[in-house]
Scaffold this motif. Structure first.
Motif, PDB file in Angstrom:
ATOM      1  N   ILE A 136       0.849  -1.179   0.000  1.00  0.00           N
ATOM      2  CA  ILE A 136       0.000   0.000   0.000  1.00  0.00           C
ATOM      3  C   ILE A 136       0.890   1.235   0.000  1.00  0.00           C
ATOM      4  O   ILE A 136       1.761   1.385   0.859  1.00  0.00           O
ATOM      5  N   ASN A 137       0.670   2.119  -0.965  1.00  0.00           N
ATOM      6  CA  ASN A 137       1.446   3.348  -1.065  1.00  0.00           C
ATOM      7  C   ASN A 137       0.639   4.550  -0.604  1.00  0.00           C
ATOM      8  O   ASN A 137      -0.587   4.582  -0.733  1.00  0.00           O
ATOM      9  N   GLU A 138       1.334   5.545  -0.087  1.00  0.00           N
ATOM     10  CA  GLU A 138       0.728   6.824   0.261  1.00  0.00           C
ATOM     11  C   GLU A 138       1.206   7.873  -0.736  1.00  0.00           C
ATOM     12  O   GLU A 138       2.391   7.941  -1.059  1.00  0.00           O
ATOM     13  N   HIS A 139       0.267   8.696  -1.220  1.00  0.00           N
ATOM     14  CA  HIS A 139       0.581   9.697  -2.229  1.00  0.00           C
ATOM     15  C   HIS A 139       0.232  11.091  -1.710  1.00  0.00           C
ATOM     16  O   HIS A 139      -0.859  11.302  -1.167  1.00  0.00           O
ATOM     17  N   ASP A 140       1.140  12.023  -1.903  1.00  0.00           N
ATOM     18  CA  ASP A 140       0.869  13.449  -1.717  1.00  0.00           C
ATOM     19  C   ASP A 140       0.914  14.098  -3.094  1.00  0.00           C
ATOM     20  O   ASP A 140       1.926  13.979  -3.800  1.00  0.00           O
ATOM     21  N   THR A 141      -0.164  14.775  -3.492  1.00  0.00           N
ATOM     22  CA  THR A 141      -0.217  15.361  -4.830  1.00  0.00           C
ATOM     23  C   THR A 141      -0.659  16.817  -4.762  1.00  0.00           C
ATOM     24  O   THR A 141      -1.493  17.198  -3.927  1.00  0.00           O
ATOM     25  N   ILE A 142      -0.114  17.615  -5.674  1.00  0.00           N
ATOM     26  CA  ILE A 142      -0.514  19.007  -5.865  1.00  0.00           C
ATOM     27  C   ILE A 142      -0.723  19.211  -7.354  1.00  0.00           C
ATOM     28  O   ILE A 142       0.164  18.898  -8.163  1.00  0.00           O
ATOM     29  N   ASP A 143      -1.904  19.699  -7.730  1.00  0.00           N
ATOM     30  CA  ASP A 143      -2.231  19.907  -9.137  1.00  0.00           C
ATOM     31  C   ASP A 143      -2.716  21.336  -9.354  1.00  0.00           C
ATOM     32  O   ASP A 143      -3.458  21.889  -8.531  1.00  0.00           O
TER      33      ASP A 143
END
Length: 386
Positions: free
Chosen positions: A289-296
């Motif tokens: 299981i991966n954790e993602h931080d995203t900014i768009d």
């Protein structure tokens, strides 16, 4: 999968009045051509190539006053000028159906999609080297009910089965159920609570992993004005993992973290803008299981009745959900583009994309430059009413 799709269609049709039905057959053809100076995202021994893709799609729709059924089917065909072993032809099928009454809505979505692992690398592993084909089956029923003028509930479930054509990645199956309560506090503001629980099983040659995830979030939406809107979700999540080795040994681990999804949108006259920031978890094809931080961020301006200029950028950090100090991957891209709608159903797009990827475990720091030309054609099709 076909039997399940037919069962879903027959169930919906059996509970509706088949008078005044509307049928339509439409399609799309979206060929694209690009030149990428680093198709494998390497920091050394870069390989450049021309890549073309075409996705012929047919869409059949059936509609009544209170029901809609849409079946989409097509192929994604990829061709490379020099790297012919990357060529693929991948079919896809999607069934979307909804049945509505005065206060309730029932939905059923089914799909079968084959795709290249390289096309999913940004959101998944960051591996642009391995050429594997993933096959994903999905079943997703949903139900919503208007409790009162201000309160509503929504319940949905999703089942995914994902398999790969090579042993480079882990096959998996996932199930998640979500329930959501929403309250309209004012004309412009509503909020609520969302609770979800899921399970993912990874099947590998030497071990099996069983992951349970739980999440509770507070959600809100506020229309500041006719041109500004804010959406937000913040919560807590927990992931429990149990890994069984070939000798029967069991390794258990658990992690508690936060979930976040915040966006601001602007739309006025010829300008639109969207900004979002999010933290989420998802199963990876590497078996964890991966954790993602995203900014768009995206900006768009209509230069004329037929010409639109836009720019979009995205930043993402990916790491294991069980160790915030583990190896992580950072990915950044920016894409300015120009789109010309020279007919009501046909447009031509020209864009440039820069992307950069850094991986801490091996010190990779790679970037690429891509020029893209895309033709979007939507066939008006056939429409029948009876």
């Amino acid at each position: 999968m076909i039997k399940l799709a037919l069962t879903g269609i027959l169930f919906i049709i059996s509970i509706i009045n088949v008078q005044a039905a509307q049928w339509s057959l439409t399609g799309s053809l979206n060929p694209s051509f690009e030149y990428d100076d680093n198709i494998f995202m390497r920091d050394t021994n870069k390989v450049s190539d021309f890549h073309s893709q075409i996705t012929p799609t047919l869409k059949t729709s059936y509609g009544l006053e209170n029901v809609d059924i849409t079946l989409s089917t097509g192929y994604t065909v990829d061709r490379y000028d020099k790297s012919h072993y990357l060529d693929q032809e991948n079919p896809f099928y999607r069934l979307n159906s909804i049945y509505q009454t005065e206060r309730s809505s029932w939905g059923l979505d089914l799909s079968y999609i084959e795709s290249s692992s390289r096309s999913e690398a940004v959101e998944d592993t960051g591996d642009f080297e391995t050429n594997s084909t993933s096959s994903t089956k999905m079943v997703s029923p949903s139900f919503s009910y208007q409790l009162s003028e201000r309160d509503s509930i929504f319940i949905s479930g999703s089942y995914y089965e994902r398999k790969f054509s090579t042993i480079d990645f882990s096959d998996s199956e996932s199930f998640i159920i979500t329930t959501n309560w929403q309250h309209q506090f004012t004309e412009r503001f509503n909020g609520g609570i969302s609770i979800s629980a899921g399970n993912t099983k990874f099947n590998e040659d030497k071990s099996n992993t069983d992951d349970d995830s739980y999440n509770i979030s507070f959600t809100s939406m506020y229309n500041i004005s006719e041109i500004w809107a804010i959406n937000g979700r913040i919560g807590l999540r927990q992931v429990n993992s149990e890994k069984t080795g070939t000798l029967g040994d069991i390794d258990k681990s658990s992690d508690v973290g936060s979930s976040l999804d915040f966006s601001v949108s602007y739309s006025h006259d010829v300008d639109t803008a969207n900004f979002s920031i999010a933290r989420s978890i998802s199963p990876s094809s590497t078996g964890e299981i991966n954790e993602h931080d995203t900014i768009d961020l995206s900006l768009s301006r209509q230069l004329s009745e037929t010409l639109t200029a836009s720019i979009s950028s995205s930043y993402q950090e990916t790491r294991s959900a069980f160790d915030n100090l583990s190896d992580n991957r950072k990915y950044f891209s920016v894409t300015p583009s120009l789109n010309w709608n020279f007919r009501h159903n046909t447009s031509l797009g020209l864009s440039y994309r820069y992307r950069n990827q850094k991986e801490s475990f091996d010190g990779t720091n790679a970037d690429s430059n891509t020029l893209m030309l895309t033709l979007n054609y939507n066939w008006d099709g056939l429409h029948v009413s009876r």
